[in-house]
Design a protein around this motif. Structure first.
Motif, short mmCIF file in Angstrom:
data_model
loop_
_atom_site.label_atom_id
_atom_site.label_comp_id
_atom_site.label_asym_id
_atom_site.label_seq_id
_atom_site.Cartn_x
_atom_site.Cartn_y
_atom_site.Cartn_z
N LEU A 164 0.83 -1.21 0.00
CA LEU A 164 0.00 0.00 0.00
C LEU A 164 0.87 1.26 0.00
CD1 LEU A 164 -2.85 1.13 0.03
CD2 LEU A 164 -2.83 0.99 2.53
N ALA A 165 1.94 1.24 0.78
CA ALA A 165 2.86 2.39 0.80
C ALA A 165 3.49 2.62 -0.57
CB ALA A 165 3.94 2.17 1.86
N ALA A 166 3.80 1.52 -1.28
CA ALA A 166 4.36 1.65 -2.63
C ALA A 166 3.34 2.28 -3.57
CB ALA A 166 4.78 0.28 -3.15
N CYS A 167 2.08 1.87 -3.46
CA CYS A 167 1.02 2.45 -4.30
C CYS A 167 0.90 3.96 -4.06
CB CYS A 167 -0.32 1.79 -3.98
SG CYS A 167 -0.42 0.04 -4.41
N VAL A 168 0.87 4.35 -2.80
CA VAL A 168 0.73 5.76 -2.44
C VAL A 168 1.92 6.57 -2.93
CG1 VAL A 168 0.64 7.36 -0.48
CG2 VAL A 168 -0.79 5.30 -0.48
N SER A 169 3.12 6.00 -2.77
CA SER A 169 4.34 6.71 -3.14
C SER A 169 4.45 6.95 -4.65
CB SER A 169 5.56 5.91 -2.66
OG SER A 169 6.75 6.51 -3.08
N ILE A 170 3.99 5.99 -5.44
CA ILE A 170 4.12 6.09 -6.90
C ILE A 170 3.00 6.90 -7.52
CG2 ILE A 170 4.10 4.73 -9.04
CD1 ILE A 170 6.69 4.52 -7.39
N PHE A 171 1.82 6.90 -6.91
CA PHE A 171 0.64 7.54 -7.50
C PHE A 171 0.86 9.04 -7.75
CE2 PHE A 171 -3.42 9.78 -7.01
CZ PHE A 171 -4.20 9.13 -7.93
N ASP A 172 0.63 9.46 -8.98
CA ASP A 172 0.62 10.88 -9.36
C ASP A 172 1.88 11.63 -8.93
OD1 ASP A 172 -0.65 12.95 -10.69
OD2 ASP A 172 -1.53 13.76 -8.88
N MET A 173 3.02 10.95 -8.97
CA MET A 173 4.29 11.60 -8.63
C MET A 173 4.63 12.61 -9.72
SD MET A 173 7.89 9.78 -7.57
CE MET A 173 7.96 8.80 -9.07
N ASN A 263 -7.40 3.15 -9.82
CA ASN A 263 -6.74 4.42 -10.10
C ASN A 263 -5.23 4.28 -10.32
OD1 ASN A 263 -9.25 5.52 -9.70
ND2 ASN A 263 -8.80 6.40 -7.69
N ILE A 264 -4.68 3.16 -9.92
CA ILE A 264 -3.23 2.97 -10.03
C ILE A 264 -2.85 1.93 -11.08
CG2 ILE A 264 -2.67 3.74 -7.68
CD1 ILE A 264 -2.72 0.82 -6.84
N LYS A 265 -3.80 1.55 -11.91
CA LYS A 265 -3.55 0.50 -12.91
C LYS A 265 -2.32 0.81 -13.76
CE LYS A 265 -5.68 -1.90 -16.81
NZ LYS A 265 -6.90 -2.05 -17.65
N ARG A 266 -2.18 2.07 -14.18
CA ARG A 266 -1.09 2.41 -15.09
C ARG A 266 0.29 2.45 -14.40
NH1 ARG A 266 -3.80 7.19 -13.95
NH2 ARG A 266 -2.55 9.06 -13.46
N TYR A 267 0.30 2.35 -13.08
CA TYR A 267 1.57 2.40 -12.36
C TYR A 267 2.05 1.01 -11.95
CZ TYR A 267 0.04 7.27 -11.68
OH TYR A 267 -0.40 8.57 -11.86
N ARG A 268 1.44 -0.04 -12.43
CA ARG A 268 1.70 -1.39 -11.92
C ARG A 268 3.19 -1.76 -11.90
NH1 ARG A 268 -3.34 -4.67 -14.75
NH2 ARG A 268 -4.93 -4.12 -13.18
N ASN A 269 3.89 -1.52 -12.99
CA ASN A 269 5.30 -1.92 -13.06
C ASN A 269 6.15 -1.17 -12.04
OD1 ASN A 269 4.84 -3.79 -15.08
ND2 ASN A 269 5.26 -2.33 -16.73
N LEU A 270 5.88 0.14 -11.90
CA LEU A 270 6.63 0.94 -10.93
C LEU A 270 6.30 0.51 -9.50
CD1 LEU A 270 6.34 4.51 -12.51
CD2 LEU A 270 8.40 3.11 -12.31
N ILE A 271 5.04 0.18 -9.24
CA ILE A 271 4.63 -0.27 -7.91
C ILE A 271 5.31 -1.59 -7.57
CG2 ILE A 271 2.69 -1.17 -6.57
CD1 ILE A 271 0.95 0.96 -8.01
N LYS A 272 5.34 -2.50 -8.52
CA LYS A 272 5.99 -3.80 -8.29
C LYS A 272 7.47 -3.59 -7.95
CE LYS A 272 4.93 -7.42 -10.74
NZ LYS A 272 4.83 -8.44 -11.84
N GLN A 273 8.12 -2.73 -8.73
CA GLN A 273 9.54 -2.45 -8.49
C GLN A 273 9.76 -1.86 -7.10
OE1 GLN A 273 11.40 -0.05 -11.56
NE2 GLN A 273 12.97 0.67 -10.14
N LYS A 274 8.93 -0.88 -6.72
CA LYS A 274 9.05 -0.24 -5.41
C LYS A 274 8.76 -1.23 -4.29
CE LYS A 274 9.22 3.26 -2.47
NZ LYS A 274 10.49 3.96 -2.16
N PHE A 275 7.78 -2.08 -4.48
CA PHE A 275 7.40 -3.07 -3.48
C PHE A 275 8.54 -4.06 -3.25
CE2 PHE A 275 4.85 -7.11 -2.61
CZ PHE A 275 4.73 -6.85 -1.26
N ILE A 276 9.15 -4.55 -4.31
CA ILE A 276 10.26 -5.48 -4.17
C ILE A 276 11.44 -4.82 -3.46
CG2 ILE A 276 11.98 -6.83 -5.46
CD1 ILE A 276 9.78 -7.34 -7.55
N GLU A 277 11.70 -3.56 -3.79
CA GLU A 277 12.77 -2.83 -3.11
C GLU A 277 12.49 -2.74 -1.61
OE1 GLU A 277 12.96 0.96 -4.99
OE2 GLU A 277 13.93 0.21 -6.82
N SER A 278 11.24 -2.46 -1.25
CA SER A 278 10.87 -2.34 0.17
C SER A 278 11.01 -3.67 0.88
CB SER A 278 9.43 -1.83 0.29
OG SER A 278 9.29 -0.55 -0.27
#
Length: 292
Positions: A164-173, A263-278
């Motif tokens: 969830l934190a990854a989703c929030v961080s990536i959304f509309d950056m 609302n975050i569908k288009r950020y999926r790849n970035l969210i996955k990357q951020k999540f794995i990093e976390s």
């Protein structure tokens, strides 16, 4: 009396000699804590203005919980004792001391901890972490684990929270300032602070010497509070078709993020990357269902 460890860290065991608590002892120990410690502070009842957080009482009977995390209403304590909200944290610490408990304070989590005797286990103590909250709905959303005894999830709450934190961080950056070479100098993004809610933040990557920093610095004067309401968070970052109950578990959030319209569908790849990093930073195993 049990003694504090010489080095107190945020989280983990703060007292020498405390042990994990059996799931079968959680309910009676919790009731004893409420009767002897929390009711005298002016709190009204378990599941009213006092809540067991974390996974204690939600595991199979033969498992241990390392400590007891208890959310308590700062508003109720303030009202019952004629205090300002800003006075509650130190008041609770002093009150526990007056009851004969040695305390460990962790201000970053609005937490005061004690070692408490486990009911039915003579001579054994469990660490109890009291977390003061001025929004219990948010605290429950942020800190209550799924019920593993009912197989609600295979994963601890930390997995849901990191995703969830990854989703929030990536959304509309948004990049607010950049160099001629399009290197970001100021970036605006949302941040999920589990004690306080969602904030809009701005990071500056400009160094005092005119160079570019690898790790940005938060501009505190540009911190803007957004929400501390679970429903508003879900509506904003996932969509109005979802509710907080839909993301109580890691599996529920994972399905929405990577399989459903949101609302975050288009950020999926970035969210996955951020999540794995976390996960890697937290030294947690990668979930089996995450397709690498």
């Amino acid at each position: 009396m049990l003694k504090l460890k010489s080095l107190i860290r945020e989280g983990g065991n703060l007292f020498d000699g405390t042990v994990g608590i059996k799931q079968t002892r959680v309910k009676e120990t919790m009731e004893d804590i409420f009767r002897k410690v929390l009711k005298p502070m002016g709190l009204q009842g378990i599941d009213t203005d006092v809540f067991v957080l974390g996974s204690a009482g939600k595991k199979s009977a033969n498992e241990l919980s390392g400590d007891l995390d208890i959310g308590i209403s700062a508003d109720q304590i303030a009202s019952a004792n004629g205090l300002k909200l800003s006075e509650v944290y130190n008041w609770v610490d002093s009150k526990l001391n007056s009851m004969g408990h040695e305390t460990a304070k962790v201000p970053g989590f609005s937490q005061v901890s004690i070692a408490y005797p486990i009911k039915g286990e003579k001579g054994k103590y469990v660490q109890v972490d009291f977390m003061m909250s001025n929004n219990l709905e948010w605290t429950k959303f942020a800190y209550i684990d799924p019920d593993f005894s009912k197989s609600e999830s295979k994963y601890k709450l930390v997995y849901r929270n990191l995703l969830l934190a990854a989703c929030v961080s990536i959304f509309d950056m948004k990049v607010l300032k950049q160099t001629k070479d399009k290197i970001p100098v100021e970036v605006r993004k949302y941040a999920l602070r589990w004690n306080d809610g969602v904030y809009s933040t701005v990071k500056s990557f400009a160094s005092k010497t005119g160079g570019i920093l690898k790790i940005g610095k938060l501009l505190k004067d540009k911190d803007v509070f957004v929400t501390q309401t679970p429903e508003e968070l879900v509506d904003m970052f996932l969509g109005s078709q979802y509710t907080p109950n839909d993301i109580r578990t890691f599996e529920g959030l994972y399905d929405i993020v990577f399989s459903q319209e949101s609302n975050i569908k288009r950020y999926r790849n970035l969210i996955k990357q951020k999540f794995i990093e976390s996960l890697t930073k937290s030294k947690l195993p990668i979930p089996e269902l995450l397709e690498l």
